[in-house]
Design an enzyme around this catalytic site. Structure first.
Site, PDB file in Angstrom:
ATOM      1  CB  CYS A   1     -25.095  27.431 106.249  1.00  0.00           C
ATOM      2  SG  CYS A   1     -24.236  28.984 106.017  1.00  0.00           S
TER       3      CYS A   1
ATOM      4  CE  LYS B   1     -15.990  22.364 120.476  1.00  0.00           C
ATOM      5  NZ  LYS B   1     -15.652  21.417 119.383  1.00  0.00           N
TER       6      LYS B   1
ATOM      7  CD  GLU C   1     -27.908  21.892 106.744  1.00  0.00           C
ATOM      8  OE1 GLU C   1     -27.725  21.422 107.881  1.00  0.00           O
ATOM      9  OE2 GLU C   1     -27.570  23.033 106.414  1.00  0.00           O
TER      10      GLU C   1
ATOM     11  N   GLY D   1     -23.725  26.043 113.606  1.00  0.00           N
ATOM     12  CA  GLY D   1     -23.647  24.594 113.417  1.00  0.00           C
ATOM     13  C   GLY D   1     -25.020  24.037 113.110  1.00  0.00           C
ATOM     14  CB  SER D   2     -26.215  20.582 113.204  1.00  0.00           C
ATOM     15  OG  SER D   2     -25.933  20.239 114.550  1.00  0.00           O
ATOM     16  CG  ASN D   3     -31.486  23.548 112.768  1.00  0.00           C
ATOM     17  OD1 ASN D   3     -30.678  23.801 111.873  1.00  0.00           O
ATOM     18  ND2 ASN D   3     -32.518  24.314 113.033  1.00  0.00           N
TER      19      ASN D   3
ATOM     20  CD  GLU E   1     -27.380  32.935 111.713  1.00  0.00           C
ATOM     21  OE1 GLU E   1     -27.836  32.155 110.850  1.00  0.00           O
ATOM     22  OE2 GLU E   1     -27.942  33.990 112.041  1.00  0.00           O
TER      23      GLU E   1
ATOM     24  N   GLY F   1     -27.568  23.009 118.019  1.00  0.00           N
ATOM     25  CA  GLY F   1     -27.851  24.423 118.314  1.00  0.00           C
ATOM     26  C   GLY F   1     -29.057  24.620 119.210  1.00  0.00           C
TER      27      GLY F   1
HETATM   28  P1  NAP Z   1     -22.352  20.685 114.656  1.00  0.00           P
HETATM   29  O1  NAP Z   1     -22.139  19.227 114.651  1.00  0.00           O
HETATM   30  O2  NAP Z   1     -23.616  21.226 115.201  1.00  0.00           O
HETATM   31  O3  NAP Z   1     -21.097  21.325 115.449  1.00  0.00           O
HETATM   32  C1  NAP Z   1     -20.902  22.709 115.573  1.00  0.00           C
HETATM   33  C2  NAP Z   1     -19.984  22.976 116.761  1.00  0.00           C
HETATM   34  O4  NAP Z   1     -20.665  22.649 117.976  1.00  0.00           O
HETATM   35  C3  NAP Z   1     -18.719  22.118 116.765  1.00  0.00           C
HETATM   36  O5  NAP Z   1     -17.642  22.883 117.253  1.00  0.00           O
HETATM   37  C4  NAP Z   1     -19.082  21.020 117.745  1.00  0.00           C
HETATM   38  O6  NAP Z   1     -17.964  20.369 118.309  1.00  0.00           O
HETATM   39  C5  NAP Z   1     -19.834  21.821 118.780  1.00  0.00           C
HETATM   40  N1  NAP Z   1     -20.655  21.016 119.692  1.00  0.00           N
HETATM   41  C6  NAP Z   1     -21.210  19.805 119.480  1.00  0.00           C
HETATM   42  N2  NAP Z   1     -21.884  19.392 120.593  1.00  0.00           N
HETATM   43  C7  NAP Z   1     -21.757  20.380 121.514  1.00  0.00           C
HETATM   44  C8  NAP Z   1     -22.198  20.545 122.857  1.00  0.00           C
HETATM   45  N3  NAP Z   1     -22.947  19.628 123.481  1.00  0.00           N
HETATM   46  N4  NAP Z   1     -21.858  21.671 123.520  1.00  0.00           N
HETATM   47  C9  NAP Z   1     -21.120  22.625 122.916  1.00  0.00           C
HETATM   48  N5  NAP Z   1     -20.655  22.520 121.641  1.00  0.00           N
HETATM   49  C10 NAP Z   1     -20.972  21.423 120.944  1.00  0.00           C
HETATM   50  O7  NAP Z   1     -22.218  21.312 113.167  1.00  0.00           O
HETATM   51  P2  NAP Z   1     -21.144  20.953 112.050  1.00  0.00           P
HETATM   52  O8  NAP Z   1     -21.414  19.590 111.527  1.00  0.00           O
HETATM   53  O9  NAP Z   1     -19.766  21.274 112.557  1.00  0.00           O
HETATM   54  O10 NAP Z   1     -21.497  22.053 110.922  1.00  0.00           O
HETATM   55  C11 NAP Z   1     -22.428  21.882 109.909  1.00  0.00           C
HETATM   56  C12 NAP Z   1     -23.703  22.638 110.224  1.00  0.00           C
HETATM   57  O11 NAP Z   1     -23.435  24.019 110.396  1.00  0.00           O
HETATM   58  C13 NAP Z   1     -24.741  22.575 109.108  1.00  0.00           C
HETATM   59  O12 NAP Z   1     -26.005  22.321 109.660  1.00  0.00           O
HETATM   60  C14 NAP Z   1     -24.702  23.979 108.512  1.00  0.00           C
HETATM   61  O13 NAP Z   1     -25.898  24.401 107.887  1.00  0.00           O
HETATM   62  C15 NAP Z   1     -24.402  24.797 109.716  1.00  0.00           C
HETATM   63  N6  NAP Z   1     -23.875  26.107 109.343  1.00  0.00           N
HETATM   64  C16 NAP Z   1     -24.679  27.210 109.463  1.00  0.00           C
HETATM   65  C17 NAP Z   1     -24.217  28.478 109.093  1.00  0.00           C
HETATM   66  C18 NAP Z   1     -25.099  29.701 109.218  1.00  0.00           C
HETATM   67  O14 NAP Z   1     -24.567  30.813 109.207  1.00  0.00           O
HETATM   68  N7  NAP Z   1     -26.405  29.550 109.324  1.00  0.00           N
HETATM   69  C19 NAP Z   1     -22.912  28.610 108.597  1.00  0.00           C
HETATM   70  C20 NAP Z   1     -22.118  27.461 108.474  1.00  0.00           C
HETATM   71  C21 NAP Z   1     -22.604  26.219 108.872  1.00  0.00           C
HETATM   72  P3  NAP Z   1     -17.435  18.975 117.677  1.00  0.00           P
HETATM   73  O15 NAP Z   1     -16.955  19.295 116.317  1.00  0.00           O
HETATM   74  O16 NAP Z   1     -16.366  18.585 118.612  1.00  0.00           O
HETATM   75  O17 NAP Z   1     -18.612  18.025 117.675  1.00  0.00           O
END
Ligand code: NAP
Length: 492
Positions: free
Chosen positions: A283, A174, A384, A227-229, A249, A232
């Site tokens: 990240c 996904k 962040e 993804g985001s905290n 992560e 997550g």
């Molecule tokens: P996000 O909004 O948390 O989304 C991540 C994924 O989760 C997307 O595919 C999203 O789908 C999905 N999602 C959202 N709600 C969900 C739910 N209720 N159930 C299942 N899946 C769900 O994060 P983002 O904005 O895409 O990414 C940016 C974040 O990623 C930043 O905080 C960054 O620090 C972090 N990140 C961390 C690392 C690491 O290795 N630590 C690496 C890269 C990025 P949708 O797109 O459809 O909402």
């Protein structure tokens, strides 16, 4: 106009959903790449069911054969590298050289995982009893959900899908809603490489519906999330409650510490690279520069000069050094944080507004921004931002620098600039991050080296490197008694 399709049980099919969204180039909003039809819950369920069905066959396919398919996928990525890099830049906005780098990382990861398929070894263990021994085997979990963000839309999916498949799991992928085009191409390449029907499934849909359906499906035995905290932690609570495995992560607030004996040019260059590379949307991006008072003026002066000279624009132009924010929401978030920094009393030294003119008006461009005299309690020092915004925090000495660096809920990456081995190694011992860099930027990683964070950043096994397969396997212990007699005595 392209309509992105789901890939379920080896078939590409348009979603039945009437909910749609446009996939827009963030450097030029007139450029529409395609239309997303948000997958329904029923389609998400079918993807999980097809993966569950395929698991019975895939788990018995010898690991080296599974690895051969992943190796072919790596070769196909190599052959299609330039086309994929161009697509990545058009869809996500990063510069073309950053996209090529991301593609190379993805190829490296797939090659590494293919190699691991010939090294899925357990261990043999001597027993206390004569003519007895034990051994361990690694076994796949079942259906794994890979839920990924938009900021590394090729590399992160590959570093989840490749080890999951090598280990013998089947996958429902996904991707982030913002990056369906790159997600589709990755899956097409795995299909071309020979992944059997049902082993890898793709659902293009929203997190709150399709994503929610997948992660909560009882047949999904593990969820690997980046993804985001905010998302997550909720996902972790839900999935772990039903006893499934979870790996998350999440965000970072990565510090660079600059001491008085640092090579100042190197420290400035690395802070610029870590803070503004990928438009701050990594990240591991540097978001806090913690600088001792003695050299702070010098550091800040050069930092601002470099930030002001960065070339902003569409990433497809090879001269450009900093691309747009990924979409309107992220763009607004960055501008809001700039307002918050001002209101909280930080001193704005450069940037602080959208970049316009020169063909930039149709994109989500923000000028590289530096705030000075930021204090640890300010929101721009704690939260962040995920944009080209750098906070400079001035401290009196190394001890205060370390304390300020650790004063964060996050713990992903860090770096220190110094020529003093004693303080460098104290930093290594005491900094609370999963990765740390000495005299180099907070960003970067390699396929064969574990990647991930501690504290609020990371939950579960580390991804990549020697630990890449840990999350995707269960360990089974086997006791073998070849005495042919009833056991004498007990094992405690
Ligand atoms: P996000 O909004 O948390 O989304 C991540 C994924 O989760 C997307 O595919 C999203 O789908 C999905 N999602 C959202 N709600 C969900 C739910 N209720 N159930 C299942 N899946 C769900 O994060 P983002 O904005 O895409 O990414 C940016 C974040 O990623 C930043 O905080 C960054 O620090 C972090 N990140 C961390 C690392 C690491 O290795 N630590 C690496 C890269 C990025 P949708 O797109 O459809 O909402």
């Amino acid at each position: 106009m392209t309509i992105y399709r789901n890939f379920i049980n080896g078939e590409w099919a348009e979603s039945a959903s009437s909910k749609t969204a446009q996939n827009i180039n963030p450097a030029n909003t007139d450029d529409v790449l395609g239309t997303i039809k948000q997958a329904t819950r029923e389609e998400a369920r079918r993807a999980v069911e097809s993966a569950a069905e395929a698991f019975r066959m895939w788990r018995t396919t010898p690991a080296p054969q599974r690895g051969r398919i992943i190796a072919r996928a790596a070769r196909l990525m190599e052959e299609n590298k330039e086309e994929l890099a161009q697509l990545l830049t058009r869809e996500e906005g990063k510069t073309i050289s950053e996209s090529r780098g991301e593609l190379q990382r993805s190829i490296n990861v797939a090659e590494f995982c293919a190699g691991e398929s010939r090294r899925m070894n357990g261990e043999t263990i001597q027993s206390e009893l004569p003519a007895n021994f034990a051994y361990t085997i690694k076994q796949p979990l079942g259906v794994v959900a890979c839920v990924t963000p938009w900021n590394f839309p090729v590399a992160i999916p590959v570093w989840k899908i490749a080890p999951a498949l090598v280990a013998g799991n089947t996958v429902v992928f996904k991707p982030a809603s913002l990056t369906p085009a790159t997600a589709t191409r990755i899956v097409e390449l795995f299909e071309e490489a020979g992944i059997p029907r049902g082993v890898l499934n793709l659902i293009i849909g929203s997190g709150s519906e399709a994503g929610d359906e997948i992660i909560n499906h009882p047949a999904v035995k593990a969820v690997s999330f980046t993804g985001s905290n905010q998302i997550g932690i909720r996902l972790y609570e839900e999935v772990s409650r039903r006893g499934a495995k979870v790996q998350c992560e999440m965000g970072g607030k990565n510090p660079v510490v600059v001491l008085e004996d640092a090579d100042m040019d190197l420290a400035v260059e690395s802070t610029v690279q870590g803070g503004f590379g990928s438009t701050g949307q990594r990240c591991t991006a540097t978001s806090r520069a913690i600088v001792v008072n003695e050299v702070a003026d010098r550091f800040v002066e050069r930092l601002v000069e470099r930030a002001n000279n960065l070339r902003i624009g569409a990433g497809s132009d090879p001269q450009v050094e900093i691309g747009p924010s990924v979409d309107e929401n992220q763009f607004k978030t960055v501008l809001e944080y700039i307002d918050i920094g001002r209101e909280d009393g930080a001193r704005l030294l450069c940037g602080g507004e959208r970049a316009s003119g020169d063909g930039l008006d149709k994109g989500y461009f923000v000028k590289p921004t530096v705030f000075d005299f930021v204090t640890p309690d300010m929101r721009i020092a704690r939260e962040e931002i995920f944009g080209p915004v750098l906070s400079v925090l001035r401290v009196k000495d190394f001890d205060e620098a370390l304390q300020v660096a650790n004063d964060s809920e996050y713990g992903l990456s860090s770096s220190i600039f110094s020529s003093d081995a004693t303080r460098i190694f104290r930093f290594v011992d005491e900094i609370e991050t999963g990765m740390t860099h000495i005299n180099s930027p907070t960003t970067g990683g390699e396929a064969h080296i574990p990647f991930g964070g501690i504290k609020a950043t990371g939950i579960g096994d580390r991804e990549q490197g020697s630990t890449a397969l840990d999350f995707y396997t269960d360990l089974k212990v086997v006791y073998v008694d070849y005495t042919g007699r009833k056991r004498e005595g007990n094992l405690y």
